[in-house]
Motif scaffolding. Structure first.
Motif, PDB file in Angstrom:
ATOM      1  N   MET A 133       0.951  -1.358  -0.212  1.00 16.81           N
ATOM      2  CA  MET A 133       0.218  -0.007   0.241  1.00 16.81           C
ATOM      3  C   MET A 133       0.551   1.368   0.437  1.00 16.81           C
ATOM      4  SD  MET A 133      -3.171   0.836   2.221  1.00 16.81           S
ATOM      5  CE  MET A 133      -2.434   1.140   3.699  1.00 16.81           C
ATOM      6  N   ALA A 134       1.935   1.181   1.185  1.00 19.21           N
ATOM      7  CA  ALA A 134       2.867   2.263   0.833  1.00 19.21           C
ATOM      8  C   ALA A 134       3.447   2.665  -0.783  1.00 19.21           C
ATOM      9  CB  ALA A 134       3.437   2.405   1.997  1.00 19.21           C
ATOM     10  N   LYS A 135       3.626   1.870  -0.981  1.00 19.98           N
ATOM     11  CA  LYS A 135       4.600   1.777  -2.683  1.00 19.98           C
ATOM     12  C   LYS A 135       3.125   2.510  -3.455  1.00 19.98           C
ATOM     13  CE  LYS A 135       7.779   0.691  -5.343  1.00 19.98           C
ATOM     14  NZ  LYS A 135       7.246   1.097  -6.398  1.00 19.98           N
ATOM     15  N   SER A 136       2.245   1.808  -3.140  1.00 14.18           N
ATOM     16  CA  SER A 136       1.438   1.986  -4.844  1.00 14.18           C
ATOM     17  C   SER A 136       1.104   3.769  -4.082  1.00 14.18           C
ATOM     18  CB  SER A 136      -0.053   1.523  -4.754  1.00 14.18           C
ATOM     19  OG  SER A 136      -0.800   2.173  -3.935  1.00 14.18           O
ATOM     20  N   ILE A 137       1.332   3.918  -2.845  1.00 10.45           N
ATOM     21  CA  ILE A 137       0.997   5.608  -2.674  1.00 10.45           C
ATOM     22  C   ILE A 137       1.703   6.783  -3.167  1.00 10.45           C
ATOM     23  CG2 ILE A 137      -0.014   7.227  -1.026  1.00 10.45           C
ATOM     24  CD1 ILE A 137      -1.877   5.039   0.609  1.00 10.45           C
ATOM     25  N   LEU A 138       2.631   6.129  -2.771  1.00 12.38           N
ATOM     26  CA  LEU A 138       4.177   6.437  -3.366  1.00 12.38           C
ATOM     27  C   LEU A 138       4.342   7.238  -4.280  1.00 12.38           C
ATOM     28  CD1 LEU A 138       7.066   7.985  -2.030  1.00 12.38           C
ATOM     29  CD2 LEU A 138       7.732   5.300  -2.018  1.00 12.38           C
ATOM     30  N   ASP A 139       4.401   6.156  -5.350  1.00 17.21           N
ATOM     31  CA  ASP A 139       3.800   5.873  -6.759  1.00 17.21           C
ATOM     32  C   ASP A 139       3.074   7.092  -7.408  1.00 17.21           C
ATOM     33  OD1 ASP A 139       5.692   3.606  -7.089  1.00 17.21           O
ATOM     34  OD2 ASP A 139       4.154   2.009  -7.678  1.00 17.21           O
ATOM     35  N   LYS A 140       1.955   6.562  -6.646  1.00 19.72           N
ATOM     36  CA  LYS A 140       0.914   7.919  -7.147  1.00 19.72           C
ATOM     37  C   LYS A 140       1.583   9.250  -6.601  1.00 19.72           C
ATOM     38  CE  LYS A 140      -3.542   5.589  -6.896  1.00 19.72           C
ATOM     39  NZ  LYS A 140      -3.242   4.581  -6.134  1.00 19.72           N
ATOM     40  N   ILE A 141       1.891   9.214  -5.594  1.00 15.00           N
ATOM     41  CA  ILE A 141       2.360  10.732  -5.171  1.00 15.00           C
ATOM     42  C   ILE A 141       3.390  11.309  -5.898  1.00 15.00           C
ATOM     43  CG2 ILE A 141       3.610  10.572  -3.059  1.00 15.00           C
ATOM     44  CD1 ILE A 141       1.513  12.901  -2.388  1.00 15.00           C
ATOM     45  N   ASP A 157      -8.689  10.548  -3.618  1.00 18.81           N
ATOM     46  CA  ASP A 157      -8.858   9.389  -3.498  1.00 18.81           C
ATOM     47  C   ASP A 157      -8.432   8.543  -2.837  1.00 18.81           C
ATOM     48  OD1 ASP A 157      -9.530   9.783  -5.858  1.00 18.81           O
ATOM     49  OD2 ASP A 157      -7.470   8.831  -7.338  1.00 18.81           O
ATOM     50  N   ILE A 158      -7.843   8.993  -1.749  1.00 16.86           N
ATOM     51  CA  ILE A 158      -6.826   7.800  -0.324  1.00 16.86           C
ATOM     52  C   ILE A 158      -8.095   7.793   0.037  1.00 16.86           C
ATOM     53  CG2 ILE A 158      -6.112  10.111   1.175  1.00 16.86           C
ATOM     54  CD1 ILE A 158      -2.790   8.842   1.114  1.00 16.86           C
ATOM     55  N   GLN A 159      -8.875   8.958   0.670  1.00 15.09           N
ATOM     56  CA  GLN A 159     -10.156   8.725   1.280  1.00 15.09           C
ATOM     57  C   GLN A 159     -10.793   7.383   1.187  1.00 15.09           C
ATOM     58  OE1 GLN A 159     -12.817  11.802   2.448  1.00 15.09           O
ATOM     59  NE2 GLN A 159     -11.424  13.146   2.184  1.00 15.09           N
ATOM     60  N   GLN A 160     -11.254   6.735  -0.303  1.00 16.49           N
ATOM     61  CA  GLN A 160     -11.721   5.859  -1.047  1.00 16.49           C
ATOM     62  C   GLN A 160     -10.647   5.137  -0.100  1.00 16.49           C
ATOM     63  OE1 GLN A 160     -14.384   5.877  -1.866  1.00 16.49           O
ATOM     64  NE2 GLN A 160     -14.378   3.552  -1.876  1.00 16.49           N
ATOM     65  N   LEU A 161      -9.656   4.879  -0.504  1.00 19.24           N
ATOM     66  CA  LEU A 161      -8.643   3.364  -0.221  1.00 19.24           C
ATOM     67  C   LEU A 161      -8.219   3.227   1.159  1.00 19.24           C
ATOM     68  CD1 LEU A 161      -6.112   2.792  -1.671  1.00 19.24           C
ATOM     69  CD2 LEU A 161      -4.301   3.935  -0.028  1.00 19.24           C
ATOM     70  N   THR A 162      -8.824   4.073   2.379  1.00 24.58           N
ATOM     71  CA  THR A 162      -8.610   4.393   3.681  1.00 24.58           C
ATOM     72  C   THR A 162      -9.978   3.770   4.318  1.00 24.58           C
ATOM     73  OG1 THR A 162      -7.896   6.958   3.751  1.00 24.58           O
ATOM     74  CG2 THR A 162      -8.679   5.320   6.305  1.00 24.58           C
TER      75      THR A 162
END
Ligand code: FEO
Length: 172
Positions: A133-141, A157-162
């Motif tokens: 999860m941390a990797k995919s968020i980092l890639d996005k940002i 989007d990140i709210q959805q992820l939560t």
């Protein structure tokens, strides 16, 4: 019954999880004052999850004849140069936590403590998820960079992820 060595190693992990919770709490506060509500909520949730990781260890130590130790914690970083930097730190921190769990697993095998080894498998699986999860968020940002519009959408989007990740973790 835990050996003194394993008890100490598990207590070290209690501290790691407690520090993780504080690290994400500080990130949540920074995001909140910067006006990114989605990111803040995500970080508050992450902080809660880390506290749960800590509590699970505490219960296990006490149930197995040890004594869980509540110790002083390192102060977390409270400001960041950018959201990119913050998510890079989150990612790097999760990699460190995984290494620490791996070391614990290794020690439990060395000590032939199969109960602890079995207990730790939950953490091994959890770390695979958290790192991914941390990797995919980092890639996005990293893709968004300094683009304000992109950051706005990312915050939504990140709210959805939560929501998705808490639904999957409550299913466990
Ligand atoms: Fe408890 Fe994110 O590791």
């Amino acid at each position: 019954m835990l050996s003194k060595k394993i008890e100490k190693a598990l207590n070290d992990q209690v501290r790691v999880e407690a520090e993780s919770s504080q690290i994400y709490l500080a990130m949540a506060c920074w995001a909140e004052v910067k006006g990114l509500e989605g990111v803040a909520r995500f970080m508050f949730d992450q902080s809660d999850e880390e506290r749960e990781h800590m509590l699970k260890l505490i219960k296990f130590i006490n149930e197995r004849g040890g004594h869980a130790q509540i110790s002083a914690l390192k102060a977390p970083n409270v400001t960041f140069n950018s959201f990119q930097e913050m998510f890079q730190m989150l990612h790097d921190h999760e990699v460190l936590v995984s290494e620490s769990i791996n070391e614990l697993v290794h020690q439990s095998l060395q000590e032939k403590d199969y109960a602890t080894h079995n207990f730790l498998q939950w953490y091994v699986a959890e770390q695979i998820e958290e790192e991914a999860m941390a990797k995919s968020i980092l890639d996005k940002i990293n893709l968004i960079g300094d683009d304000k519009g992109g950051l706005y959408l990312f915050d939504r989007d990140i709210q959805q992820l939560t929501v998705t990740s808490s639904a999957s973790s409550s299913a466990v």
